[in-house]
Design a protein around this motif. Structure first.
Motif, short mmCIF file in Angstrom:
data_model
loop_
_atom_site.label_atom_id
_atom_site.label_comp_id
_atom_site.label_asym_id
_atom_site.label_seq_id
_atom_site.Cartn_x
_atom_site.Cartn_y
_atom_site.Cartn_z
N THR A 194 45.23 67.65 7.59
CA THR A 194 46.00 66.51 8.09
C THR A 194 46.17 66.57 9.61
O THR A 194 45.94 67.59 10.25
CB THR A 194 47.39 66.47 7.44
OG1 THR A 194 48.17 67.60 7.90
CG2 THR A 194 47.28 66.55 5.92
N LYS A 195 46.58 65.44 10.17
CA LYS A 195 46.89 65.31 11.60
C LYS A 195 45.70 65.64 12.50
O LYS A 195 45.87 66.17 13.62
CB LYS A 195 48.09 66.20 11.97
CG LYS A 195 49.35 65.90 11.18
CD LYS A 195 50.52 66.76 11.62
CE LYS A 195 51.76 66.50 10.82
NZ LYS A 195 52.90 67.33 11.24
N CYS A 196 44.51 65.34 12.02
CA CYS A 196 43.32 65.60 12.83
C CYS A 196 43.26 64.65 14.03
O CYS A 196 43.68 63.49 13.92
CB CYS A 196 42.06 65.40 11.99
SG CYS A 196 41.89 66.56 10.63
N PRO A 197 42.75 65.09 15.17
CA PRO A 197 42.53 64.17 16.29
C PRO A 197 41.54 63.09 15.89
O PRO A 197 40.57 63.34 15.17
CB PRO A 197 41.94 65.09 17.38
CG PRO A 197 42.33 66.47 16.98
CD PRO A 197 42.38 66.48 15.49
N GLN A 198 41.78 61.88 16.35
CA GLN A 198 40.92 60.76 15.97
C GLN A 198 39.52 60.88 16.59
O GLN A 198 38.59 60.25 16.10
CB GLN A 198 41.57 59.45 16.38
CG GLN A 198 42.86 59.15 15.63
CD GLN A 198 43.43 57.79 15.96
OE1 GLN A 198 42.84 57.00 16.70
NE2 GLN A 198 44.61 57.50 15.42
#
Length: 390
Positions: A194-198
């Motif tokens: 989760t919360k990966c950089p776009q």
């Protein structure tokens, strides 16, 4: 980069070693059957993590609710952390936040048509939800933050791993933030980073896939955060996040486990961010309110206060907020967005499970899918899930 929020307190490693002995013993007792896990006739999907807080559980539960609510009767069962009530509580339209906790309250407010309940004993909570005198015709139960609650054997076990706190680099409590050894990821059917950089590059995905070292039956997905419009808590109109300018001054008020991600995500809009951080699930006091009023009054124009949806549930209705604060405080909604075009694959896996399983086992043989069986587990007998027409 991945793992950049991890901090290891090396001097506490001996205590982590002792803690690990206890956790491993407990898991072994479940693995050999001395401690029993229960299966249920209703499909159960668990969403959790093996780190302390901050992996995005609530947005992922809300994603599942949105996916299923128009086709099935959904119930969300949570512990109800820091609530003032005891035992099983089924949320109603007017149930106060203090009775069920901030996250269940947020979910019930956003999705009033679904069942939301809290119970520290998840087995007891499922028993109550599958009792038709309490709730009617539930098709699927979503367990919020129950990865370590091994007394329930979910049909699909979803493990969330924060990109910035990858479990492969972390250590056990209290030196790190792992609730159990990283090998515990083997119980998951689905793992979501989760919360990966776009703007992650293909090479980064490949490195993470190899580093996670999952088993053949496990599916790995990646999600990032997507923010909605800023919503006023008291008065005014919604604001698009991209309407912020570099001149805006933002008082960022958070009582969540990992505020760093939110700070990073807001910096492209304005560098003028003053964090006002509290511990996760913090209960705001009048002293906190006075401090917020004073700090906001000192900030130059243009200015506003941004907080999370979860914090907004605890802030709304608090006495002592200045008129200036009430006119300029906004909640920032957040949703999850799948990467690598994985959304349809994930959705289909979840829908197929709920549609096909009338008893709680993702590994149930195909020949058993439509074959009625007697069951001694909780519930009202084997049921066939039929997706409703919209």
């Amino acid at each position: 980069m991945e793992g950049d929020f991890i901090k290891i307190n090396e001097w506490l490693m001996p205590f982590s070693w002792l803690y690990g002995i206890g956790v491993r013993l407990r898991n072994q007792l479940f693995d050999i059957g001395m401690l029993k896990s229960r299966s249920f006739d209703v499909p159960v999907i668990s969403v959790g993590n093996i780190t302390v807080g901050g992996s995005g559980k609530t947005p992922h539960v809300e994603y599942l609710v949105k996916l299923l609510k128009d086709k099935t009767k959904v119930a969300v069962l949570s512990r109800g952390y820091k609530r003032k009530s005891k035992g099983f509580v089924l949320a109603k339209k007017d149930t106060p936040m203090s009775e069920i906790g901030d996250e269940p309250f947020q979910i019930k407010k956003k999705f009033p048509e679904i069942y939301v309940a809290v119970d520290k004993d998840r087995c007891h909570g499922i028993d109550k939800l599958t009792d038709n005198s309490v709730a009617k015709d539930i098709d699927v139960i979503l367990l919020d933050d129950a990865y370590q609650h091994r007394y329930v054997k979910p049909g699909i076990n979803i493990l969330l791993v924060d990109y910035h706190r990858l479990i492969i680099y972390d250590k056990l409590l209290p030196a790190g933030r792992l609730r159990e050894p990283k090998e515990g990821k083997g119980r998951a059917d689905i793992v979501i980073v989760t919360k990966c950089p776009q703007d992650m590059k293909p090479m980064e995905f490949r490195v993470l896939i190899k580093a996670m070292n999952l088993r053949p039956y496990q599916k790995l997905y990646f999600t990032t955060l997507k923010y909605g419009n800023l919503k006023p808590l008291y008065c005014g109109e919604e604001m698009a996040l991209d309407s912020l300018t570099k001149q805006h001054n933002v008082l960022l008020l958070t009582g969540i486990a990992s505020p760093n991600q939110m700070i990073l995500d807001l910096k492209p809009y304005t560098e003028n961010i003053l964090p006002m951080t509290f511990s996760d699930h913090h209960q705001f006091t009048q002293k906190d309110i006075r401090r917020m009023n004073e700090q906001f009054a000192e900030m130059p124009e243009p200015k506003l206060i941004i907080t999370t949806e979860k914090d907004a549930t605890r802030l709304f209705g608090m006495e002592g907020l200045s008129d200036e604060v009430r006119h300029n405080i906004f909640a920032l909604p957040v949703e999850v967005q799948f990467m690598l075009d994985q959304q349809d694959m994930f959705n289909q896996k979840i829908i197929d499970y709920v549609r096909k399983n009338s008893r709680n086992s993702i590994l149930a043989k195909a020949k058993d899918d439509h074959k009625p069986k007697d069951s001694n587990s909780a519930g009202n007998g084997t049921r066939t899930i039929s997706f409703r027409n919209n």
